[in-house]
Design an enzyme around this catalytic site. Sequence first.
Site, short mmCIF file in Angstrom:
data_model
loop_
_atom_site.label_atom_id
_atom_site.label_comp_id
_atom_site.label_asym_id
_atom_site.label_seq_id
_atom_site.Cartn_x
_atom_site.Cartn_y
_atom_site.Cartn_z
N HIS A 220 -0.85 1.53 -3.13
CA HIS A 220 -0.73 0.76 -1.99
C HIS A 220 -1.36 1.21 -0.66
O HIS A 220 -1.61 2.48 -0.41
CB HIS A 220 0.89 0.57 -1.33
CG HIS A 220 1.62 0.16 -2.54
ND1 HIS A 220 2.60 1.08 -3.07
CD2 HIS A 220 1.96 -1.22 -3.14
CE1 HIS A 220 3.14 0.04 -4.12
NE2 HIS A 220 2.76 -1.07 -4.07
N HIS B 284 -0.89 1.88 3.15
CA HIS B 284 0.24 1.78 3.87
C HIS B 284 -0.44 1.66 5.42
O HIS B 284 -1.39 2.05 5.99
CB HIS B 284 1.03 3.19 3.77
CG HIS B 284 1.93 3.21 2.49
ND1 HIS B 284 3.36 3.19 2.62
CD2 HIS B 284 1.45 2.90 1.30
CE1 HIS B 284 3.75 3.04 1.34
NE2 HIS B 284 2.68 3.05 0.50
N HIS C 216 4.51 -0.34 3.61
CA HIS C 216 2.84 -1.08 3.04
C HIS C 216 2.46 -1.69 4.35
O HIS C 216 3.01 -2.48 5.35
CB HIS C 216 3.32 -2.14 2.24
CG HIS C 216 3.78 -1.49 0.68
ND1 HIS C 216 4.18 -2.35 -0.23
CD2 HIS C 216 4.20 -0.20 0.50
CE1 HIS C 216 4.59 -1.48 -1.40
NE2 HIS C 216 4.77 -0.32 -0.82
N HIS D 299 6.68 -8.77 -0.04
CA HIS D 299 5.99 -7.70 -1.02
C HIS D 299 5.69 -8.59 -2.32
O HIS D 299 6.61 -9.35 -2.64
CB HIS D 299 6.78 -6.61 -1.57
CG HIS D 299 6.10 -5.68 -2.52
ND1 HIS D 299 5.03 -4.82 -2.41
CD2 HIS D 299 6.52 -5.62 -3.85
CE1 HIS D 299 4.85 -4.41 -3.59
NE2 HIS D 299 5.52 -4.50 -4.51
N HIS E 254 1.82 -8.22 0.52
CA HIS E 254 1.08 -7.79 1.42
C HIS E 254 -0.21 -7.40 1.45
O HIS E 254 -0.54 -7.42 0.26
CB HIS E 254 2.00 -6.24 1.58
CG HIS E 254 3.34 -6.01 1.76
ND1 HIS E 254 4.23 -5.30 1.33
CD2 HIS E 254 4.39 -6.96 2.18
CE1 HIS E 254 5.36 -5.30 1.24
NE2 HIS E 254 5.56 -6.51 2.22
N ASP F 9 -0.81 -4.33 -0.85
CA ASP F 9 -0.22 -4.42 -2.36
C ASP F 9 -1.40 -4.32 -3.10
O ASP F 9 -2.34 -5.44 -3.23
CB ASP F 9 0.55 -5.66 -2.47
CG ASP F 9 1.81 -5.64 -1.87
OD1 ASP F 9 2.34 -4.54 -1.45
OD2 ASP F 9 2.65 -6.88 -1.64
N HIS G 21 2.12 6.34 -6.16
CA HIS G 21 3.42 6.44 -6.11
C HIS G 21 3.56 6.99 -7.75
O HIS G 21 2.78 6.74 -8.54
CB HIS G 21 4.15 5.15 -6.17
CG HIS G 21 4.39 4.78 -4.62
ND1 HIS G 21 5.17 5.10 -3.71
CD2 HIS G 21 3.34 3.91 -3.95
CE1 HIS G 21 4.77 4.53 -2.77
NE2 HIS G 21 3.75 3.73 -2.51
N ARG H 213 6.13 9.16 -3.43
CA ARG H 213 4.66 9.24 -3.08
C ARG H 213 4.13 10.69 -3.50
O ARG H 213 4.47 11.78 -3.28
CB ARG H 213 4.47 9.11 -1.62
CG ARG H 213 4.88 7.82 -1.14
CD ARG H 213 5.21 7.96 0.30
NE ARG H 213 6.07 6.55 0.68
CZ ARG H 213 5.90 5.81 1.83
NH1 ARG H 213 5.09 6.27 2.93
NH2 ARG H 213 6.34 4.71 2.10
#
Length: 177
Positions: free
Chosen positions: A75, A77, A93, A101, A110, A113, A151, A168
Site C-alpha cells: 500500500h 500510506h 493508507h 478500503h 483507497h 490500495d 505487509h 509492516r
Amino acid sequence: MRKLNLLTATATALTLAACGAMTSAPSGPSAFAMLSPTTGNATTGQVRFAPSGGDKVVVSGEVRGLKPNAEHGFHVHEKGDCSSGDGMSAGGHFNPAGAPHGRHGGARHHAGDLPSLKADAAGVARFRFESRSIGIGGGPADIVGKGLIVHRDPDDYTTQPTGNAGPRLACAVIARG
C-alpha cells in the site's frame, strides 16, 4: 555518390526513428521508492512509478526477503515517514477521496490500495501493473512524498480500513526520480 546517398538515407532513417521513439515515450515525472526493512525484518526492494499515457501509472519493481510462496499486502500510506521501527510513522493508507478500503482497480478503494505482492519460492516478488488511482507530480492523488509499505500478510480487501494485512515488513518514502 551512391554510397553517400545510402549513408545519408540510413542516417535520416535512424534520426527519424529516434525522434519517433522520443515522442512516443511516456512524458511527465517518474518516482521511485527504496524499501528498507522495519525492525526485526529483512524485506528490501526497489519500486519504480512511471507515467503511461493519460491517467495511468506503471508500478514495477522487485521486493526480497518475503515469506516464500505467500501474498503480502502492498500500500501507499499517507505519510512519507519511516522513522519508527515498526513503520507505523507512515500513517494509514493514502486515501485523498475518503473511499472505503477495497481491491485495487475495484469500483471503490483507497488510492493507496495496491495489488498484493506474490512471492516466489525464494521469497522474491517481481511485479508490474498499471494504476489509475495514483498520480505523480501533482493533484490530489500525487504519491510523491508519501510512504510505501509491504505487509506480512495478504490484503483481504474487505476489512476496514486496513485490509487486515498485518505488521509492516518494509517502508520507503516515495521520491521524484
